[in-house]
Write an enzyme that holds these catalytic residues in place. Structure first.
Site, PDB file in Angstrom:
ATOM      1  N   HIS A   1       0.642  -1.147   0.041  1.00 17.78           N
ATOM      2  CA  HIS A   1      -0.043  -0.082   0.078  1.00 17.78           C
ATOM      3  C   HIS A   1       0.877   1.335  -0.004  1.00 17.78           C
ATOM      4  CE1 HIS A   1      -3.570   1.872   1.899  1.00 17.78           C
ATOM      5  NE2 HIS A   1      -3.095   2.750   1.077  1.00 17.78           N
TER       6      HIS A   1
ATOM      7  N   HIS B   1       1.316   4.793  -2.532  1.00 17.53           N
ATOM      8  CA  HIS B   1       1.015   5.586  -3.594  1.00 17.53           C
ATOM      9  C   HIS B   1       2.253   6.485  -3.979  1.00 17.53           C
ATOM     10  CE1 HIS B   1      -3.439   5.711  -2.270  1.00 17.53           C
ATOM     11  NE2 HIS B   1      -2.944   5.058  -1.305  1.00 17.53           N
TER      12      HIS B   1
ATOM     13  N   HIS C   1      -9.737   1.356  -1.255  1.00 17.67           N
ATOM     14  CA  HIS C   1      -9.461   1.859   0.161  1.00 17.67           C
ATOM     15  C   HIS C   1     -10.905   1.775   0.880  1.00 17.67           C
ATOM     16  CE1 HIS C   1      -5.736   3.250  -1.290  1.00 17.67           C
ATOM     17  NE2 HIS C   1      -5.503   4.167  -0.246  1.00 17.67           N
TER      18      HIS C   1
ATOM     19  N   GLU D   1     -11.293   3.408   6.007  1.00 17.15           N
ATOM     20  CA  GLU D   1     -10.305   4.207   6.634  1.00 17.15           C
ATOM     21  C   GLU D   1     -10.940   5.387   7.418  1.00 17.15           C
ATOM     22  OE1 GLU D   1      -8.043   6.583   3.490  1.00 17.15           O
ATOM     23  OE2 GLU D   1      -6.573   7.195   4.790  1.00 17.15           O
TER      24      GLU D   1
ATOM     25  N   ASP E   1       1.978   4.149   2.777  1.00 17.62           N
ATOM     26  CA  ASP E   1       0.912   4.832   2.291  1.00 17.62           C
ATOM     27  C   ASP E   1       1.487   6.149   1.370  1.00 17.62           C
ATOM     28  OD1 ASP E   1      -1.756   5.526   1.546  1.00 17.62           O
ATOM     29  OD2 ASP E   1      -2.285   6.161   3.566  1.00 17.62           O
ATOM     30  N   ASP E   2       1.717   7.073   1.994  1.00 19.92           N
ATOM     31  CA  ASP E   2       2.269   8.376   1.520  1.00 19.92           C
ATOM     32  C   ASP E   2       3.548   8.706   2.461  1.00 19.92           C
ATOM     33  OD1 ASP E   2       0.150   8.860  -0.511  1.00 19.92           O
ATOM     34  OD2 ASP E   2      -1.004   8.578   1.222  1.00 19.92           O
TER      35      ASP E   2
HETATM   36  N1  ADE Z   1      -4.555   8.646  -1.845  1.00 16.94           N
HETATM   37  C1  ADE Z   1      -3.318   8.854  -1.231  1.00 16.94           C
HETATM   38  N2  ADE Z   1      -3.173   8.476  -0.106  1.00 16.94           N
HETATM   39  C2  ADE Z   1      -4.528   7.925   0.290  1.00 16.94           C
HETATM   40  C3  ADE Z   1      -5.327   7.624   1.586  1.00 16.94           C
HETATM   41  N3  ADE Z   1      -4.779   7.455   2.746  1.00 16.94           N
HETATM   42  N4  ADE Z   1      -6.546   7.457   1.501  1.00 16.94           N
HETATM   43  C4  ADE Z   1      -7.232   7.901   0.351  1.00 16.94           C
HETATM   44  N5  ADE Z   1      -6.551   7.995  -0.872  1.00 16.94           N
HETATM   45  C5  ADE Z   1      -5.307   8.307  -0.708  1.00 16.94           C
HETATM   46 ZN    ZN Z   2      -3.607   4.900   0.805  1.00 14.15          ZN
END
Ligand code: ADE
Ligand code: ZN
Length: 336
Positions: free
Chosen positions: A14, A16, A194, A197, A275-276
């Site tokens: 996971h 991005h 997703h 969350e 994630d990011d």
């Molecule tokens: N795009 C990038 N990170 C995300 C996240 N945690 N939830 C939804 N969309 C995303």
């Molecule tokens: Zn994500």
């Protein structure tokens, strides 16, 4: 524990790719492409990363992606992430990309996918890191835009293993994309989404039944529905959990309150992911360390996150065995 985490082979499911854009590279690309950034320095950009929910992050994240223009930019972005994988001992990664973030700005779909894919090939060849690519539809955009994006992806089927669904979960439930996912599945793509969350547990149920997903991204709100948790355990449905993301976006007030270890001990197929990472304060090792610092976990439990991720990955059974062997041999050779 830190030394163990550093050396433990890890599998990321996971990530991005746009969320791995570090402020320094953002400045470099802005200069290269003659784009102005409304901050004086990389540190000032980092200081602006204060989020109170998912949307406050997404607004800044989409703005950051504006510096990505050419195939080389997408290559450089992906290569920088792969070098971080190497540092963190990530042996396999399955990455998301958000084509609509770029096509909406007039960047060609081919430019995006070819840049990313060419770096992934080099990652396999030069770093020995295997990977898969997942196309995410932006759920705040409409169904027609998702269909058009899927159409653009068809000539690149050999490069894309699955479709996913990301962006603003609240107000954009799975059912909005049921027909697009039906089509994608008929074209031979796997699916993920997703769900759970920021949104309710019912989104997890709907992603499973309507979108036929193989994994749930995040999914931490499953605990609001006991019967669903039982079902996830029974079916070994993987959850790709992102601990630092969840605390940065206030899904949990603190890492001590995060439910990932509880879910693991209940027998769910949970995994740790970043994630990011450029926005949430860390890559894979940082996420593992943050969990281990806030919860008393054993080495075997940490290794279980890797074994779960291997089970949940989209590679062949033979490839899964290869990844398991690497991990097991690391554990067998630990100093006593
Ligand atoms: N795009 C990038 N990170 C995300 C996240 N945690 N939830 C939804 N969309 C995303
Ligand atoms: Zn994500």
């Amino acid at each position: 524990m830190k030394t163990f985490i550093q050396a433990l082979p890890k599998v990321e499911l996971h990530l991005h790719i746009e969320g791995s854009l570090e402020p320094e590279l953002m400045f470099e690309l802005a200069e290269r492409n003659h784009i102005s950034i409304p901050y004086p320095s990389a540190d000032a950009v980092r200081e602006a990363y204060q989020f109170h929910n998912l949307q406050s992050f997404l607004d800044i994240y989409y703005q950051g992606a504006n510096v990505l223009i050419t195939e080389r930019d997408f290559y450089d972005l992906t290569w920088a992430y792969l070098l971080r994988c190497q540092q963190d001992n990530v042996i396999h990664s399955e990455l998301f990309f958000d084509p609509q973030t770029h096509t909406e700005r007039g960047i060609g779909f081919d430019t995006v996918v070819n840049g990313i894919y060419s770096a992934l090939n080099d990652g396999q060849e030069k770093l020995g890191i295997s990977s898969r690519l997942i196309l995410c539809f932006l759920r705040h955009l409409d169904e027609a835009s998702a269909f058009a994006t899927l159409e653009q992806a068809l000539p690149h089927k050999d490069k894309i293993i699955a479709v996913g669904l990301d962006s603003s979960e609240l107000g954009h439930p799975p059912e909005k994309f049921q027909r697009v996912f039906d089509r994608a599945l008929a074209e031979g793509f796997l699916s993920v989404a997703h769900a759970g969350e920021e949104g309710p547990a019912s989104n997890i149920r709907d992603a499973l039944t309507l979108l036929k997903v193989s994994r749930i991204d995040h999914g931490v709100r499953c605990t609001e529905d006991e019967a669903l948790v039982e079902q996830l355990i029974k079916n070994r449905t993987p959850l790709t959990v992102c601990p630092l993301s969840n605390t940065r976006l206030k899904v949990f007030d603190s890492m001590a309150q995060h439910n990932i270890v509880e879910l693991l001990r209940q027998g769910l197929c949970v995994t740790i992911n970043s994630d990011d990472p450029a926005y949430f304060g860390g890559y894979m090792n940082d996420n593992f360390i943050a969990v281990a610092n806030a919860h008393s976990v054993t080495q075997n439990e940490l290794a279980q996150f890797t074994f779960n991720a291997i089970d949940a990955s989209f590679v062949s059974p033979q490839e899964k065995d290869r990844l398991r062997q690497i991990t097991q041999s690391f554990l067998d050779n630990l100093p006593v």
